[in-house]
Design an enzyme around this catalytic site. Structure first.
Site, PDB file in Angstrom:
ATOM      1  N   MET A   1       8.913   0.126  -4.169  1.00  0.00           N
ATOM      2  CA  MET A   1      10.034   0.365  -3.628  1.00  0.00           C
ATOM      3  C   MET A   1      10.300   0.177  -2.063  1.00  0.00           C
ATOM      4  SD  MET A   1      10.996   3.922  -5.931  1.00  0.00           S
ATOM      5  CE  MET A   1      10.232   4.841  -5.206  1.00  0.00           C
ATOM      6  N   GLY A   2       9.363  -0.406  -1.846  1.00  0.00           N
ATOM      7  CA  GLY A   2       9.483  -0.956  -0.332  1.00  0.00           C
ATOM      8  C   GLY A   2       8.712   0.033   0.578  1.00  0.00           C
ATOM      9  N   GLN A  27       2.574   7.011 -14.575  1.00  0.00           N
ATOM     10  CA  GLN A  27       3.424   5.799 -14.415  1.00  0.00           C
ATOM     11  C   GLN A  27       2.383   4.731 -15.118  1.00  0.00           C
ATOM     12  OE1 GLN A  27       6.089   4.555 -11.236  1.00  0.00           O
ATOM     13  NE2 GLN A  27       4.219   3.143 -10.759  1.00  0.00           N
ATOM     14  N   HIS A  66       0.181  -0.780  -1.102  1.00  0.00           N
ATOM     15  CA  HIS A  66       1.046  -1.848  -1.719  1.00  0.00           C
ATOM     16  C   HIS A  66       0.386  -3.417  -1.395  1.00  0.00           C
ATOM     17  CE1 HIS A  66       4.499   0.882  -0.682  1.00  0.00           C
ATOM     18  NE2 HIS A  66       4.732   0.741  -2.080  1.00  0.00           N
TER      19      HIS A  66
HETATM   20  P1  AMP Z   1       6.103   2.634  -4.634  1.00  0.00           P
HETATM   21  O1  AMP Z   1       6.811   1.668  -3.755  1.00  0.00           O
HETATM   22  O2  AMP Z   1       5.679   3.835  -4.295  1.00  0.00           O
HETATM   23  O3  AMP Z   1       6.877   2.682  -6.078  1.00  0.00           O
HETATM   24  O4  AMP Z   1       4.670   1.835  -5.268  1.00  0.00           O
HETATM   25  C1  AMP Z   1       4.620   0.615  -5.764  1.00  0.00           C
HETATM   26  C2  AMP Z   1       3.113   0.341  -6.580  1.00  0.00           C
HETATM   27  O5  AMP Z   1       2.410   0.520  -5.275  1.00  0.00           O
HETATM   28  C3  AMP Z   1       2.964   1.201  -7.573  1.00  0.00           C
HETATM   29  O6  AMP Z   1       2.268   0.724  -8.386  1.00  0.00           O
HETATM   30  C4  AMP Z   1       1.976   2.366  -6.858  1.00  0.00           C
HETATM   31  O7  AMP Z   1       1.347   2.756  -8.100  1.00  0.00           O
HETATM   32  C5  AMP Z   1       1.212   1.403  -5.877  1.00  0.00           C
HETATM   33  N1  AMP Z   1       0.840   2.314  -4.790  1.00  0.00           N
HETATM   34  C6  AMP Z   1       1.562   3.233  -4.190  1.00  0.00           C
HETATM   35  N2  AMP Z   1       0.795   3.931  -3.130  1.00  0.00           N
HETATM   36  C7  AMP Z   1      -0.749   3.317  -3.499  1.00  0.00           C
HETATM   37  C8  AMP Z   1      -1.926   3.528  -2.784  1.00  0.00           C
HETATM   38  N3  AMP Z   1      -2.143   4.416  -1.907  1.00  0.00           N
HETATM   39  N4  AMP Z   1      -2.894   2.868  -3.201  1.00  0.00           N
HETATM   40  C9  AMP Z   1      -2.757   1.929  -4.277  1.00  0.00           C
HETATM   41  N5  AMP Z   1      -1.422   1.577  -4.885  1.00  0.00           N
HETATM   42  C10 AMP Z   1      -0.658   2.538  -4.534  1.00  0.00           C
END
Ligand code: AMP
Length: 276
Positions: free
Chosen positions: A22-23, A145, A29
């Site tokens: 989601m940026g 998720q 990420h």
């Molecule tokens: P989001 O942008 O928050 O929807 O996250 C996008 C992807 O990045 C999802 O698969 C999250 O689980 C992963 N993600 C977010 N935060 C972390 C983190 N701290 N460590 C590893 N992966 C992450």
């Protein structure tokens, strides 16, 4: 169109890895993108703040968005950035939803975010259909998720490999999250308690304590921090069914928690793989 590009790449025998986000990109990420880069010829990053996974009153409108800065961060680390407008993915009259029964409503975050995982599963399937990746990368940070997406991929016979990547943390243990940007300095300080609580619970489980003892300890740590305005859940779960455990019979065991600090909702989890 990206669909044409990725299908051409695949026809040329090149593998395609997708990192859906989601940026407001951070090191969490970036770790997914790095892994995708290492395992695929072509890396696609999607950035889409998916309206369908936010309930009314949640932070959809204020969710951090900075496409120019995100694009700069991935410029030399990914091949394509897919950042569609909401109307392009949900044109008026859009009416089809993916719902993974049993793992969504009523469990963990599903109890507090009705409809959230329906929105997540739907957008992820749409992204898979548009980009047709060989592999897709998700973080264990969003543990529920990850279980739901794996289940969807298996139940719907998707050919994409779902690759799960470890949680990247700040030096004090706080899991990186785009939502951490909402925290005022004293809230940021309080936020470390979530990982502290999970670690304390995991330590107890590792040394043979039952789930009740671990849950009590986690709740005690979290409720001792004044800026934590709500403990939504903090307990010990079966990592496959997401059921709360009353006894530990086998590993791995999932410890997961969700709290609010002010208006900011934070989640985190740890897996215990071995008992002492
Ligand atoms: P989001 O942008 O928050 O929807 O996250 C996008 C992807 O990045 C999802 O698969 C999250 O689980 C992963 N993600 C977010 N935060 C972390 C983190 N701290 N460590 C590893 N992966 C992450």
């Amino acid at each position: 169109m990206l669909q044409d590009i990725t299908s051409r790449e695949r026809r040329r025998g090149r593998s395609v890895g997708l990192v859906p986000t989601m940026g407001a990109l951070h090191a969490g990420h970036m770790s997914l993108i790095k892994r995708a880069r290492a395992e695929n010829d072509i890396v696609v990053v999607s950035i889409f703040v998916n309206p369908a996974q936010f309930a009314a009153g949640e932070d959809f409108n204020k969710y951090p968005r900075d496409l120019a800065s995100d694009a700069g961060m991935i410029q030399d680390k990914a091949d394509y950035l897919f950042a569609p407008e909401a109307w392009a993915l949900y044109p008026s009259g859009y009416n089809t939803w993916v719902y993974v029964e049993g793992l969504s409503e009523g469990k963990l975050c599903g109890r507090f975010r009705p409809g959230h995982f329906k929105g997540v599963a739907t957008i992820v399937l749409k992204l898979f259909n548009i980009i047709q990746p060989d592999r897709a990368y998700f973080g264990l940070k969003d543990y529920q998720q990850s279980v739901i997406i794996r289940k969807m991929a298996s139940d719907l016979d998707l050919s994409v490999d779902i690759v799960l990547c470890p949680t990247i943390r700040e030096p004090d243990g706080l899991a990186m999250s785009s939502r951490n940007a909402y925290l005022a300095p004293e809230e940021r300080e309080a936020a470390r308690a979530l990982y502290e609580a999970l670690q304390a619970g995991a330590g107890l489980v590792r040394s043979g304590a039952g789930p009740e003892k671990a849950k009590t300890e986690m709740q005690k740590i979290l409720s001792s921090r004044p800026l934590i305005s709500e403990i939504q859940y903090a307990s010990v779960y079966n990592p496959e069914t997401l059921e709360e455990l009353s006894a530990i019979e086998k590993t791995p065991v999932l410890l997961a928690g969700a709290i609010r600090i002010g208006n900011t909702r934070l989640i985190d989890n740890v897996l215990v793989n071995e008992l002492k």
